[in-house]
Design a protein around this motif. Structure first.
Motif, PDB file in Angstrom:
ATOM      1  N   ARG A 166      61.405  51.448  15.658  1.00 35.44           N
ATOM      2  CA  ARG A 166      61.106  50.036  15.905  1.00 35.44           C
ATOM      3  C   ARG A 166      62.321  49.214  16.329  1.00 35.44           C
ATOM      4  O   ARG A 166      62.257  48.470  17.318  1.00 35.44           O
ATOM      5  CB  ARG A 166      60.470  49.416  14.646  1.00 35.44           C
ATOM      6  N   LYS A 167      63.427  49.312  15.592  1.00 38.33           N
ATOM      7  CA  LYS A 167      64.586  48.483  15.925  1.00 38.33           C
ATOM      8  C   LYS A 167      65.116  48.792  17.321  1.00 38.33           C
ATOM      9  O   LYS A 167      65.511  47.886  18.060  1.00 38.33           O
ATOM     10  CB  LYS A 167      65.682  48.674  14.878  1.00 38.33           C
ATOM     11  N   ILE A 172      65.158  47.053  23.267  1.00 34.90           N
ATOM     12  CA  ILE A 172      64.827  47.211  24.684  1.00 34.90           C
ATOM     13  C   ILE A 172      64.315  45.888  25.245  1.00 34.90           C
ATOM     14  O   ILE A 172      64.705  45.453  26.332  1.00 34.90           O
ATOM     15  CB  ILE A 172      63.792  48.331  24.873  1.00 34.90           C
ATOM     16  N   GLY A 173      63.438  45.248  24.489  1.00 33.06           N
ATOM     17  CA  GLY A 173      62.924  43.956  24.940  1.00 33.06           C
ATOM     18  C   GLY A 173      64.010  42.922  25.090  1.00 33.06           C
ATOM     19  O   GLY A 173      63.946  42.048  25.965  1.00 33.06           O
ATOM     20  N   GLU A 174      65.027  43.026  24.269  1.00 33.39           N
ATOM     21  CA  GLU A 174      66.127  42.064  24.292  1.00 33.39           C
ATOM     22  C   GLU A 174      67.129  42.339  25.408  1.00 33.39           C
ATOM     23  O   GLU A 174      67.640  41.400  26.040  1.00 33.39           O
ATOM     24  CB  GLU A 174      66.840  42.110  22.942  1.00 33.39           C
ATOM     25  N   TRP A 195      56.519  45.597  19.938  1.00 35.79           N
ATOM     26  CA  TRP A 195      57.923  45.527  19.497  1.00 35.79           C
ATOM     27  C   TRP A 195      58.835  45.080  20.640  1.00 35.79           C
ATOM     28  O   TRP A 195      59.779  44.319  20.434  1.00 35.79           O
ATOM     29  CB  TRP A 195      58.358  46.892  18.964  1.00 35.79           C
ATOM     30  N   ILE A 196      58.557  45.559  21.851  1.00 30.55           N
ATOM     31  CA  ILE A 196      59.322  45.115  23.018  1.00 30.55           C
ATOM     32  C   ILE A 196      59.162  43.605  23.204  1.00 30.55           C
ATOM     33  O   ILE A 196      60.135  42.888  23.487  1.00 30.55           O
ATOM     34  CB  ILE A 196      58.871  45.873  24.278  1.00 30.55           C
ATOM     35  N   ALA A 197      57.943  43.116  23.022  1.00 28.75           N
ATOM     36  CA  ALA A 197      57.698  41.672  23.166  1.00 28.75           C
ATOM     37  C   ALA A 197      58.494  40.874  22.133  1.00 28.75           C
ATOM     38  O   ALA A 197      58.983  39.778  22.431  1.00 28.75           O
ATOM     39  CB  ALA A 197      56.202  41.390  23.031  1.00 28.75           C
ATOM     40  N   GLU A 198      58.641  41.412  20.915  1.00 28.32           N
ATOM     41  CA  GLU A 198      59.452  40.744  19.892  1.00 28.32           C
ATOM     42  C   GLU A 198      60.892  40.575  20.376  1.00 28.32           C
ATOM     43  O   GLU A 198      61.486  39.498  20.235  1.00 28.32           O
ATOM     44  CB  GLU A 198      59.453  41.567  18.602  1.00 28.32           C
ATOM     45  N   GLY A 199      61.446  41.661  20.920  1.00 26.83           N
ATOM     46  CA  GLY A 199      62.814  41.591  21.404  1.00 26.83           C
ATOM     47  C   GLY A 199      62.960  40.680  22.602  1.00 26.83           C
ATOM     48  O   GLY A 199      63.945  39.932  22.720  1.00 26.83           O
ATOM     49  N   ALA A 200      61.985  40.735  23.501  1.00 27.44           N
ATOM     50  CA  ALA A 200      62.037  39.894  24.696  1.00 27.44           C
ATOM     51  C   ALA A 200      62.024  38.414  24.328  1.00 27.44           C
ATOM     52  O   ALA A 200      62.708  37.593  24.956  1.00 27.44           O
ATOM     53  CB  ALA A 200      60.871  40.233  25.618  1.00 27.44           C
ATOM     54  N   ALA A 201      61.265  38.073  23.283  1.00 30.87           N
ATOM     55  CA  ALA A 201      61.191  36.674  22.859  1.00 30.87           C
ATOM     56  C   ALA A 201      62.548  36.159  22.395  1.00 30.87           C
ATOM     57  O   ALA A 201      62.875  34.979  22.596  1.00 30.87           O
ATOM     58  CB  ALA A 201      60.162  36.533  21.744  1.00 30.87           C
TER      59      ALA A 201
END
Length: 333
Positions: A166-167, A172-174, A195-201
């Protein structure tokens, strides 16, 4: 619009001349990309340079290069050089590898792998964009104000990351441009996308712009293909450490993984391990059967958010069989 499809040979028993020939054919047939693996055999950027010289349009990817054995600065230099030689066709696939390889082969300490990976991405981005190294925001080292003593062809070479946890996927999203999952059940890709969307946000990025490019096992050989798929899955569960066993156990295959692993670890029963791979696992993790089924099924699975399936090429087979696979699975308009 033609569906994007990539190809990937296996690192073990890598036949340099055969796979160069495969890349040339894939270029002619309209494949999106050709990816090269790296373990403890051939060196990856040299192979990509050779392919760049002999191809015209196909993208060339590192599939994957670890983030420990080369310094972050050297990886930026490698990427900038091959991207220039290929006239802007490189995709940089990164991952952490594992403790046994990093410490046992490369003699590097396998410490804080996710932080190391994030630092490598930051350093590469910084140097390719023409900024100075001390501006990268890296956490593990204090860099001096170096900059590349050449102008990269592209300041934004795509960076894809192979990740299962997960982390790492959130990162990756970030920070990255693509996600390379392996043996991730296609119906469960939505979990990784969340999870990618979490990082992208966190970075104000659009998660829809981040490519999902799974390494994909396709065996278009009828019943023989299904048997081969069972062998492949049993190898990843029993012969590749705990990564895939843990991943698949979390997706509801704990009992099957335990049984496969037990059989595979004992050389006396290893030949029985493939038979313990359930039909449900074969369907979730591979595409196997006759060629028409494989082509149709690959197209159907794109609906689950697969942007760029990277198909594993046949291993230890003559050119005629490799060519047949490439032609059979070639993208169509």
């Amino acid at each position: 619009m033609t569906d994007r499809t990539g190809l990937l040979p296996f690192w073990k028993n890598y036949d340099r001349k055969l796979y160069l020939r495969a890349a040339i054919l894939a270029d002619e047939l309209g494949y999106d990309s050709f990816w090269i693996p790296e373990a403890w055999g051939y060196e990856i950027f040299s192979l990509l340079t050779e392919m760049a010289i002999h191809t015209k349009q196909i993208k060339l990817g590192t599939g994957i290069v670890n983030c420990f054995s080369r310094s972050p600065g050297l990886l930026a230099m490698n990427a900038a050089t091959v991207d220039e030689i290929s006239e802007g066709r490189l995709i940089l696939g990164l991952g952490t590898s594992g403790k046994r390889v990093i410490e046992g082969f490369h003699a590097r300490e396998f410490d804080k792998p996710l932080t190391q990976l994030r630092d490598v991405i930051r350093v590469i981005r910084t140097l390719l964009s023409g900024r100075r190294l001390h501006e990268s925001g890296a956490e593990l080292h204090d860099y001096r104000p170096f900059e590349l003593a050449m102008k990269p062809l592209r300041p934004d070479i795509p960076i894809y990351v192979a990740a299962l946890k997960r982390k790492s996927i959130t990162s990756i999203g970030e920070l990255a441009d693509g996600w390379i999952p392996t043996f991730w059940p296609y119906e469960k890709l939505s979990q990784g996308h969340a999870w990618i969307a979490e990082g992208a946000a966190k970075s104000g990025r659009d998660p829809g712009q981040i490519v999902t490019a799974p390494f994909t096992t396709v065996v278009p050989l009828g019943d023989a293909g299904i048997r081969e798929a069972r062998q492949i899955v049993s190898f990843y569960i029993g012969g590749m450490g705990d990564y895939y066993k843990q991943l698949l156990s979390g997706f509801g295959y704990a009992e099957e993984c335990k049984r496969v692993d037990e059989l595979y670890r004992d050389k006396k029963t290893r030949s029985q391990a493939a038979d313990a791979v359930s039909d449900e696992m074969i369907e979730a993790l591979t595409i196997a059967g006759d060629p028409k089924h494989c082509i149709a099924e690959l197209k159907r699975r794109r609906e689950y958010g697969i942007d760029l399936p990277i198909l594993s090429l046949p291993t230890n087979l003559p050119w005629e069989m490799v060519e047949l696979f490439i032609r059979t699975m070639a993208p169509t308009a």
